[in-house]
Design a protein around this motif. Structure first.
Motif, short mmCIF file in Angstrom:
data_model
loop_
_atom_site.label_atom_id
_atom_site.label_comp_id
_atom_site.label_asym_id
_atom_site.label_seq_id
_atom_site.Cartn_x
_atom_site.Cartn_y
_atom_site.Cartn_z
N UNK A 1 -14.35 0.31 12.38
CA UNK A 1 -15.44 -0.21 12.25
C UNK A 1 -16.49 0.87 11.61
N UNK A 2 -16.36 1.55 12.07
CA UNK A 2 -17.35 2.90 12.22
C UNK A 2 -17.46 4.37 10.80
N UNK A 3 -18.28 4.59 10.50
CA UNK A 3 -18.30 5.75 9.59
C UNK A 3 -18.61 7.17 10.07
N UNK A 4 -17.86 8.23 9.71
CA UNK A 4 -17.45 9.31 9.70
C UNK A 4 -17.75 10.67 9.03
N UNK A 5 -18.44 11.27 9.40
CA UNK A 5 -18.36 12.82 8.30
C UNK A 5 -19.06 11.65 7.09
N UNK A 6 -19.87 11.25 6.97
CA UNK A 6 -20.06 10.49 5.36
C UNK A 6 -19.34 9.46 4.77
N UNK A 7 -18.43 9.19 5.06
CA UNK A 7 -17.58 7.87 4.19
C UNK A 7 -16.78 7.17 5.93
N UNK A 8 -16.94 5.65 5.28
CA UNK A 8 -16.60 4.93 6.56
C UNK A 8 -14.95 4.65 6.76
N UNK A 9 -14.48 4.55 7.62
CA UNK A 9 -12.82 4.94 8.31
C UNK A 9 -11.92 4.14 7.59
N UNK A 10 -12.16 2.89 7.04
CA UNK A 10 -11.71 1.60 6.81
C UNK A 10 -11.46 2.42 5.20
N UNK A 11 -12.73 2.00 4.83
CA UNK A 11 -12.17 2.89 3.32
C UNK A 11 -11.19 4.08 2.89
N UNK A 12 -11.49 5.14 4.10
CA UNK A 12 -10.74 6.26 4.13
C UNK A 12 -9.26 5.80 4.48
N UNK A 13 -9.29 5.46 5.49
CA UNK A 13 -7.55 4.99 5.58
C UNK A 13 -7.18 4.38 4.66
N UNK A 14 -7.66 3.27 3.94
CA UNK A 14 -7.04 2.39 2.54
C UNK A 14 -7.06 3.69 1.74
N UNK A 15 -7.75 4.06 1.13
CA UNK A 15 -7.66 5.22 0.50
C UNK A 15 -6.83 6.39 0.63
N UNK A 16 -6.67 6.06 2.22
CA UNK A 16 -4.97 7.76 2.18
C UNK A 16 -3.94 6.19 1.88
N UNK A 17 -3.80 5.99 1.65
CA UNK A 17 -2.57 4.67 2.14
C UNK A 17 -2.54 4.35 0.32
N UNK A 18 -3.75 4.52 -0.16
CA UNK A 18 -3.34 3.80 -2.06
C UNK A 18 -2.71 5.40 -2.31
N UNK A 19 -3.34 6.34 -1.77
CA UNK A 19 -2.60 7.78 -2.45
C UNK A 19 -1.45 8.46 -2.56
N UNK A 20 -0.87 7.41 -1.22
CA UNK A 20 0.11 7.64 -0.27
C UNK A 20 1.43 6.88 -1.21
N UNK A 21 0.97 5.72 -1.40
CA UNK A 21 1.51 5.28 -2.78
C UNK A 21 1.35 5.47 -3.83
N UNK A 22 0.86 6.47 -4.61
CA UNK A 22 0.65 7.04 -5.75
C UNK A 22 1.76 8.53 -5.04
N UNK A 23 1.61 8.88 -4.51
CA UNK A 23 2.59 10.48 -4.54
C UNK A 23 4.34 9.64 -3.85
N UNK A 24 4.37 8.84 -3.26
CA UNK A 24 5.66 8.54 -2.77
C UNK A 24 5.87 7.04 -3.05
N UNK A 25 6.46 6.68 -4.44
CA UNK A 25 6.34 5.15 -4.32
C UNK A 25 8.13 4.94 -3.75
N UNK A 26 8.03 3.94 -4.01
CA UNK A 26 9.76 3.05 -4.16
C UNK A 26 9.76 1.84 -4.35
N UNK A 27 11.05 1.78 -4.45
CA UNK A 27 11.28 0.02 -4.83
C UNK A 27 11.84 -0.45 -3.45
N UNK A 28 10.20 -1.94 -3.27
CA UNK A 28 11.11 -2.59 -1.95
C UNK A 28 10.48 -3.87 -2.39
#
Ligand code: 5GP
Ligand code: MG
Length: 471
Positions: free
Chosen positions: A255-282
């Motif tokens: 729920x905070x902001x760090x080094x210019x980015x909201x942490x929640x947004x950064x974490x969600x975006x990491x999850x999105x990037x992960x889905x693009x890099x490592x997709x899987x049928x599930x």
């Protein structure tokens, strides 16, 4: 204690009649950064009072009188989880010293890469150390710095001697100083409270409860001084930003902001990037709570695979839970989370966590998903493989403890007992953050250390003295 450990949390407030009480609440919001010890020091401009102890805040401040004796308009406080130094009361911060130039109290988040060398040179000259913490050299530097007895000059001179990670709050009866190392490894925020009070905190959630406005992060390589005359900023070194990305991945509150980015947004975006890099049928995406929650949501949104709550947390498991007998260890480890069988039975499950350190968590949780009837288990990790120790305040101690240090991806998959494994790439991780890639520290993933590591440095390189026995 097993498992990796957090860094520390800092909070300070200048010019508020309830400074100590608000510092208590601020630290409470930072408790995730350390539960080993806590302490607050306050001053009325003449006398400094300190209360500290072992354990969490409610334990250390177990009765009102502890806070009442600190009732002054200026306070700093600390929650600690040792990264160097042993777990003892003498190491609990704020550390204090009376010097010929006055009284100084110090709180430190980070780890000094030249702490051992500084300590050795002081000890060779006959200095006596009271703690086993690398932070104590800061007091010695403040006491011994050449030049005037002006506190600001002493603080600046001290800062020029330090190497490594140091976000600091320093208190004297007449001034407060907030310091950020030239790399800005660890966060430190400036805030504005009621009636013009000046506040500092490791993370912004510490401000929210006490209605302190988030102003900005302190500039790397600077000292901010607060006195009755106002606030001023003083540079002691050029900024060479190397912010710790692991703060975004794991440490910091979402729920905070760090080094210019909201942490929640950064974490969600990491999850999105992960889905693009490592997709899987599930069929479903589940998080390992709580650390995997935001990335799992991002993975689900990007992949279109439904998010389910695969684990339920027992909120009553804390450090007060009686220490288990060895035979009960595994019961104890599993007490915290239970699988929601209905959500995973017969399904192909993508399970998301923020990081794998030793691999204990992922192995255990994935085994429980299988036991609950998951048809396939695909592990996705929202940061790259952690292969190198951290010398800047995160307790990744030695390569030997890190699963990814000397195992191939296939070996990791096998050891964790999953059908597939995928880690977010360094580029993918940095790509979601708004600052240029060069402004972050990625040493634990890449081995690229922004501040020189002395040869043979380890956790034990600092302060190997015999513990004092106190009655
Ligand atoms: P492992 O079980 O692989 O050793 O550690 C990974 C798990 O611990 C992940 O679920 C992650 O959220 C969590 N974790 C990662 N770094 C830290 C840390 O520094 N301290 C604590 N307490 N947990 C961590
Ligand atoms: Mg976790």
């Amino acid at each position: 204690m097993s498992g990796p450990r957090e860094a520390c949390g800092l909070f300070g407030l200048w010019g508020d009649p309830d400074a100590a009480a608000k510092t208590y609440y601020g630290l409470f919001a930072l408790q995730h950064r350390g539960q080993e010890s806590a302490g607050i020091a306050s001053t009325d401009g003449e006398r400094v009072v300190r209360h500290r102890g072992m354990g969490t805040l409610p334990k250390v401040f177990s009765n009102r009188a502890d806070l009442r004796k600190l009732k002054n308009p200026v306070a700093i406080g600390h929650v600690r989880y040792s990264t160097t130094g042993q777990s003892q009361l003498v190491n609990a911060q704020p550390l204090a010293a009376n010097t010929q130039h006055g009284t100084f109290l110090v709180t430190h988040n980070g780890n000094l890469t030249n702490g051992a060398a500084l300590r050795q040179s002081f000890e060779e000259k006959g200095s006596i150390f009271q703690t086993t913490s690398d932070s104590e050299v800061i007091l010695h530097l403040l006491a011994s710095a050449e030049g005037s007895s002006d506190p600001l000059e002493r603080v600046l001179a001290m800062c020029r001697q330090l190497e490594g990670a140091f976000s600091l709050l320093i208190l004297t009866p007449k001034a407060m100083f907030a310091v950020r190392d030239p790399q800005g490894f660890r966060p430190l925020w400036l805030g504005r409270g009621e009636g013009g009070a000046v506040a500092f905190a490791s993370e912004t959630p510490a401000f929210d409860l006490t209605r302190i406005e988030h102003v900005r992060e302190l500039e790397p390589g600077t000292v901010t001084m607060v006195t009755d005359a106002g606030t001023s900023e003083h540079r002691f070194a050029d900024a060479r930003p190397a912010h710790c990305v692991f703060e975004h991945v794991y440490f910091a509150r979402p729920d905070g902001t760090l080094f210019g980015d909201p942490v929640w947004r950064a974490r969600k975006a990491m999850g999105r990037a992960l889905a693009r890099e490592h997709p899987i049928e599930a069929d479903v995406v589940v998080a390992i709570p709580d650390s995997g929650n935001a990335a799992a949501m991002g993975y689900s949104e990007e992949s279109g695979i439904q998010l389910e709550q695969g684990f339920i947390r027992n909120h009553y498991v804390g450090r007060t839970f009686i220490q288990p007998d060895p035979s009960e260890r595994s019961l104890h480890a599993d007490l915290k989370l239970n699988v929601v069988r209905w959500a995973v039975e017969g399904k192909r499950v993508v399970v998301i966590d923020d990081s794998v350190v030793r691999g204990t968590t992922a192995r255990r949780r994935c085994a429980y998903l299988r036991a609950a009837g998951a048809r396939e288990v695909h592990l996705r990790i929202s940061c790259p493989p952690i292969r190198n120790p951290c010398f800047y305040g995160v307790d990744f101690q030695s390569k030997g403890e890190l699963l990814a240090a000397d195992h191939s991806l296939e070996e990791i998959r096998e050891k964790l007992g999953v059908d597939s494994v995928g880690y977010l790439s360094v580029e993918g991780m940095l790509g979601v953050l708004s600052r240029p890639a060069e402004s972050y520290c990625t040493a634990c993933w890449t081995g690229d250390y922004p501040v020189r590591i002395p040869e043979g440095m380890s956790k034990k390189s600092c302060g190997e003295m015999l513990p004092l026995i106190e009655g």
